[in-house]
Design a protein around this motif. Structure first.
Motif, PDB file in Angstrom:
ATOM      1  N   GLY A 138     -18.039 -15.915 -10.857  1.00 39.63           N
ATOM      2  CA  GLY A 138     -18.005 -17.375 -10.787  1.00 39.63           C
ATOM      3  C   GLY A 138     -17.748 -18.011 -12.137  1.00 39.63           C
ATOM      4  O   GLY A 138     -16.963 -18.961 -12.250  1.00 39.63           O
ATOM      5  N   ARG A 139     -18.393 -17.489 -13.160  1.00 39.09           N
ATOM      6  CA  ARG A 139     -18.180 -18.043 -14.503  1.00 39.09           C
ATOM      7  C   ARG A 139     -16.767 -17.771 -15.006  1.00 39.09           C
ATOM      8  O   ARG A 139     -16.163 -18.623 -15.672  1.00 39.09           O
ATOM      9  CB  ARG A 139     -19.216 -17.460 -15.468  1.00 39.09           C
ATOM     10  N   ALA A 140     -16.231 -16.582 -14.711  1.00 37.12           N
ATOM     11  CA  ALA A 140     -14.863 -16.284 -15.124  1.00 37.12           C
ATOM     12  C   ALA A 140     -13.891 -17.261 -14.471  1.00 37.12           C
ATOM     13  O   ALA A 140     -12.946 -17.750 -15.106  1.00 37.12           O
ATOM     14  CB  ALA A 140     -14.497 -14.849 -14.767  1.00 37.12           C
ATOM     15  N   HIS A 141     -14.107 -17.558 -13.186  1.00 41.10           N
ATOM     16  CA  HIS A 141     -13.257 -18.511 -12.471  1.00 41.10           C
ATOM     17  C   HIS A 141     -13.377 -19.910 -13.076  1.00 41.10           C
ATOM     18  O   HIS A 141     -12.367 -20.564 -13.380  1.00 41.10           O
ATOM     19  CB  HIS A 141     -13.656 -18.548 -10.992  1.00 41.10           C
ATOM     20  N   ALA A 142     -14.612 -20.379 -13.268  1.00 36.64           N
ATOM     21  CA  ALA A 142     -14.837 -21.746 -13.738  1.00 36.64           C
ATOM     22  C   ALA A 142     -14.369 -21.939 -15.175  1.00 36.64           C
ATOM     23  O   ALA A 142     -13.720 -22.949 -15.506  1.00 36.64           O
ATOM     24  CB  ALA A 142     -16.315 -22.107 -13.609  1.00 36.64           C
ATOM     25  N   THR A 143     -14.702 -20.992 -16.040  1.00 36.77           N
ATOM     26  CA  THR A 143     -14.330 -21.154 -17.445  1.00 36.77           C
ATOM     27  C   THR A 143     -12.821 -21.018 -17.654  1.00 36.77           C
ATOM     28  O   THR A 143     -12.256 -21.658 -18.546  1.00 36.77           O
ATOM     29  CB  THR A 143     -15.079 -20.150 -18.337  1.00 36.77           C
ATOM     30  N   ALA A 144     -12.163 -20.193 -16.832  1.00 38.94           N
ATOM     31  CA  ALA A 144     -10.708 -20.101 -16.936  1.00 38.94           C
ATOM     32  C   ALA A 144     -10.045 -21.400 -16.498  1.00 38.94           C
ATOM     33  O   ALA A 144      -9.073 -21.857 -17.114  1.00 38.94           O
ATOM     34  CB  ALA A 144     -10.187 -18.927 -16.095  1.00 38.94           C
ATOM     35  N   ARG A 145     -10.567 -22.009 -15.425  1.00 39.15           N
ATOM     36  CA  ARG A 145     -10.023 -23.298 -14.992  1.00 39.15           C
ATOM     37  C   ARG A 145     -10.274 -24.364 -16.067  1.00 39.15           C
ATOM     38  O   ARG A 145      -9.396 -25.195 -16.351  1.00 39.15           O
ATOM     39  CB  ARG A 145     -10.671 -23.692 -13.667  1.00 39.15           C
TER      40      ARG A 145
END
Length: 460
Positions: free
Chosen positions: A133-140
């Motif tokens: 989830g953090r990888a998804h959010a921080t990449a966005r």
């Protein structure tokens, strides 16, 4: 994650990304219209540096403070204050009658941006708890950095071509006001589970120390031994030393110095510093050099910035799918390597009087920037305790924008060096190449830091 938690997290991602986009639109707005803005405000060459760097001063001096306040007093509260302050200060920039007023407004915009970036990334770190989830959010979130850098110069140049450079700030102020009114309702409050205290000595020594150092670096292009440069540099260094001593002894420090014992936190902070130095500094100056040395129009210069930042946006956005498969240290190393290769590919563009020579290098270095942004956003929240994610964001972004301010000042100094005999002031083609070489060397240094940490992990 339950359905309600997923809905809350999605709302936080939307609002934080939208606000981050506004901050970066504003950050890059003067890049493509610097000559027009300077002429309208009566700004000389040295003052023009401040037209670009003033917002970085506000950002760098207050990012860590904003992150600490967000953790202790509420990340949503600090985020909302940042949006409101962005709306007011941007409106002030729109009606500024002279360079001094505009620069003051840009400093305040930097303070507002610091609150939005630090608290916003802290909100995402709280909303998304798993690695995926953090990888998804921080990449966005990181992709918004590239999108803002891509769209900001185009929007400001387009509005300047049909009306005035001031229109951009009028529209941005309105958008920030709307987001401040509506966005805050979509966010859930979060804060650290500890007694809230304001680290007053830390706030004063860090903010003032960083401000003085950046003032000195910006003034350094006119001479490093002048009192106007040496006095703020020495005072700033002393205040930063006092800050370290205060934080080491404080009961509730704004920055927990023990985090620097963690190799990953050190790499994240140094990686952010070199990202500012190598990626943001030279790329911020390049559109102005293209206008001055090649005769590219404001829209053309914005188009060049769009190529670089567009590549950054695409790569950062894709890392939300690939981020967990690639170690952040490898992302950093590859990002710095691509940045260096891209700069070297652009050598000679000014001497050849060809903007086409810059396109391959802009695409390559932009892709490198995208990797750097995604890796650093992920590291910023992963290398600190869960209740200090805004502080981690503030520390990481402080390093990034201190590096950016230093990189812009160093790039302008390099661009105005190596002038032909008898010419004073302005920029030169050889100076443009010096900017690229400087950026490449700094990028390779950043790659070395990332590789050293990866090798250390491999041997432990």
């Amino acid at each position: 994650m339950s359905r309600d938690e997923a809905r809350t997290a999605s709302r936080a991602l939307f609002v934080v990304c939208a606000a981050t986009l506004l901050v970066l639109l504003n950050y890059t707005a003067p890049v493509a219209v610097l000559p027009q803005t300077a002429a309208s405000l009566g700004a000389g060459l040295t003052t023009q540096t401040w037209l670009i760097n003033a917002i970085t001063l506000g950002l760098a001096a207050t990012l860590l403070v904003a992150g600490s306040l967000g953790d202790d007093f509420g990340r949503r509260r600090v985020f909302w204050v940042g949006l409101a302050l962005l709306a007011v200060s941007t409106a002030a920039a729109a009606v500024a009658p002279d360079a001094g007023t505009f620069i003051a407004a840009r400093v305040v915009q930097g303070v507002a941006g610091a609150a939005i970036l630090a608290a916003g990334l802290g909100l995402l770190g709280h909303a998304y708890r798993t690695n995926h989830g953090r990888a998804h959010a921080t990449a966005r979130w990181a992709s918004m950095l590239g999108a803002g850098i891509a769209i900001g110069p185009l929007a400001s140049a387009g509005l300047a071509s049909i009306g005035s450079w001031r229109w951009f700030y009028v529209i941005l102020a309105a958008l920030a006001a709307v987001l401040a009114v509506t966005g805050g309702r979509l966010l859930a409050e979060s804060r650290a589970a500890r007694v809230a205290r304001i680290d007053v000595p830390g706030v004063l020594t860090l903010g003032t120390g960083l401000a003085l150092v950046l003032v000195a670096v910006t003034a350094g292009r006119t001479g490093w031994v002048r009192p106007a440069t040496l006095v703020p540099l020495v005072l700033g260094a002393l205040l930063l030393a006092v800050f370290v001593a205060v934080e080491a002894r404080g009961r509730a420090p704004m920055l927990d110095l023990a985090l620097f014992r963690r190799p990953d936190f050190r790499v994240a902070t140094l990686g952010a510093l070199f990202t500012g130095l190598a990626a943001l500094g030279p790329s911020t100056v390049l559109p102005t050099l293209a206008q001055r040395l090649i005769g590219v129009s404001a829209l053309g210069a914005a188009g060049l910035a769009f190529v670089w930042a567009g590549a950054s946006f695409v790569v950062s956005d894709q890392m939300r799918r690939l981020g967990t498969r690639v170690a952040p240290h490898r992302q950093l190393a590859l990002g710095f390597a691509l940045t260096a290769v891209g700069y070297l590919a652009m050598l000679g563009y000014a001497d050849a009087h060809s903007w086409l020579r810059t396109i391959p290098g802009l695409l390559i270095s932009g892709a490198g920037s995208g990797l750097l942004n995604a890796a650093l956003a992920r590291l910023a929240v992963a290398t600190v305790p869960a209740d200090r994610v805004a502080m981690g964001s503030g520390a990481n972004n402080t390093a990034r924008y201190v590096g950016a301010a230093l990189g812009v000042a160093a790039s302008i100094t390099a661009a105005s060096s190596l002038l032909p005999a008898g010419q004073s002031g302005g920029f030169s083609a050889h100076g443009a190449d010096a900017v690229l070489l400087l950026g490449a060397v700094l990028a390779l240094a950043g790659m070395g830091i990332a590789l050293a940490r990866r090798n250390e992990r491999a041997t432990t």
